[in-house]
Design a protein around this motif. Sequence first.
Motif, mmCIF file in Angstrom:
data_model
loop_
_atom_site.group_PDB
_atom_site.id
_atom_site.type_symbol
_atom_site.label_atom_id
_atom_site.label_comp_id
_atom_site.label_asym_id
_atom_site.label_seq_id
_atom_site.Cartn_x
_atom_site.Cartn_y
_atom_site.Cartn_z
ATOM 1 N N LEU A 23 -1.045 9.879 -11.291
ATOM 2 C CA LEU A 23 -2.242 9.621 -10.646
ATOM 3 C C LEU A 23 -2.680 8.199 -10.861
ATOM 4 N N GLU A 24 -2.524 7.055 -9.564
ATOM 5 C CA GLU A 24 -3.075 5.858 -10.119
ATOM 6 C C GLU A 24 -4.522 5.726 -9.351
ATOM 7 N N MET A 25 -5.405 5.225 -10.037
ATOM 8 C CA MET A 25 -6.785 5.030 -9.537
ATOM 9 C C MET A 25 -7.244 3.422 -9.553
ATOM 10 N N ARG A 26 -6.460 2.447 -9.799
ATOM 11 C CA ARG A 26 -6.892 1.367 -9.824
ATOM 12 C C ARG A 26 -6.348 0.352 -8.415
ATOM 13 N N VAL A 79 -7.340 4.826 -3.583
ATOM 14 C CA VAL A 79 -7.573 3.509 -3.073
ATOM 15 C C VAL A 79 -8.963 3.167 -2.404
ATOM 16 N N SER A 80 -9.251 2.044 -2.664
ATOM 17 C CA SER A 80 -10.657 1.536 -1.982
ATOM 18 C C SER A 80 -10.321 1.067 -0.375
ATOM 19 N N VAL A 83 -8.486 -1.642 1.914
ATOM 20 C CA VAL A 83 -7.308 -1.900 0.701
ATOM 21 C C VAL A 83 -7.606 -3.409 0.457
ATOM 22 N N SER A 84 -7.156 -3.484 -0.988
ATOM 23 C CA SER A 84 -6.973 -4.679 -1.676
ATOM 24 C C SER A 84 -5.333 -5.236 -1.425
ATOM 25 N N GLU A 85 -5.263 -6.694 -1.611
ATOM 26 C CA GLU A 85 -4.275 -7.270 -1.296
ATOM 27 C C GLU A 85 -3.148 -6.737 -2.029
ATOM 28 N N TYR A 86 -3.144 -6.094 -3.183
ATOM 29 C CA TYR A 86 -2.259 -5.669 -4.314
ATOM 30 C C TYR A 86 -1.835 -4.274 -3.597
ATOM 31 N N THR A 87 -2.929 -3.522 -2.888
ATOM 32 C CA THR A 87 -2.589 -2.327 -2.599
ATOM 33 C C THR A 87 -1.627 -2.264 -1.225
ATOM 34 N N ARG A 88 -1.983 -3.098 -0.546
ATOM 35 C CA ARG A 88 -0.996 -3.649 0.788
ATOM 36 C C ARG A 88 0.570 -3.913 -0.008
ATOM 37 N N PHE A 89 0.490 -4.783 -0.902
ATOM 38 C CA PHE A 89 1.986 -4.848 -1.719
ATOM 39 C C PHE A 89 2.496 -3.624 -2.178
ATOM 40 N N LEU A 90 1.715 -2.666 -2.571
ATOM 41 C CA LEU A 90 2.318 -1.538 -2.920
ATOM 42 C C LEU A 90 2.644 -0.687 -1.914
ATOM 43 N N PHE A 91 1.864 -0.520 -1.007
ATOM 44 C CA PHE A 91 2.114 0.238 0.380
ATOM 45 C C PHE A 91 3.435 -0.182 0.937
ATOM 46 N N LEU A 107 -5.260 8.427 -0.877
ATOM 47 C CA LEU A 107 -6.541 9.078 -0.885
ATOM 48 C C LEU A 107 -7.207 8.104 -0.894
ATOM 49 N N PRO A 108 -8.112 7.730 0.310
ATOM 50 C CA PRO A 108 -9.290 6.883 0.225
ATOM 51 C C PRO A 108 -10.266 7.346 -0.946
ATOM 52 N N ARG A 109 -10.802 6.126 -1.618
ATOM 53 C CA ARG A 109 -11.710 6.583 -2.743
ATOM 54 C C ARG A 109 -12.848 7.321 -2.258
#
Length: 176
Positions: A23-26, A79-80, A83-91, A107-109
């Motif tokens: 589970l990742e929450m950041r 994820v918020s 999404v953050s730029e970093y989340t786009r990178f992960l995606f 899951l949206p926060r």
Amino acid sequence: MPSNVPTTFHELMSQCRHTAVHLEMRDSYAVDYEKGPFAEWRQGFRHDPSDRASWWRPWLDLVEETVSRGVTVRRARIVSEPVSEYTRFLFDGTFTNIAAGEQVRWLPRRQASAIALPGNDFWLFDDRFVRWNHFTGEGASAGPEDTEDPAAVKLCATAFEAVWARATPHDQYRIH
């Protein structure tokens, strides 16, 4: 898993017999804007899905090996949105996790508000061993912490399954 605690993540995955869930929450993890994969992604680099050899990293080898032994490996990301730029990178890179055999959901926060969540990201192995992932305020690793405490295991298992049930599979999630 034997009661003698493995020290490396590779050992944890190698000794896992049934399930490994993460589970990742950041919204970001140790972002380096100057060098490394995130910086390269920001400059336009994208993995070529048809060139598996170019992106097949040691992590993906470990996942593939683990899954080939019959272990189910699942990852859920809260994820918020937007999404953050970093989340786009992960995606953008998650297709590599999927190719290795991981199941990934998002899951949206806002949809996680009523779920009792632990205070830290974690891995749960075979519903009996937790490796907490601690981070600094800037997202750098602050070191892991391991436990077999039944209350912690139950919290993590319950939280993960609640998140998983509400989350959207990677191939259906749309970045907002």
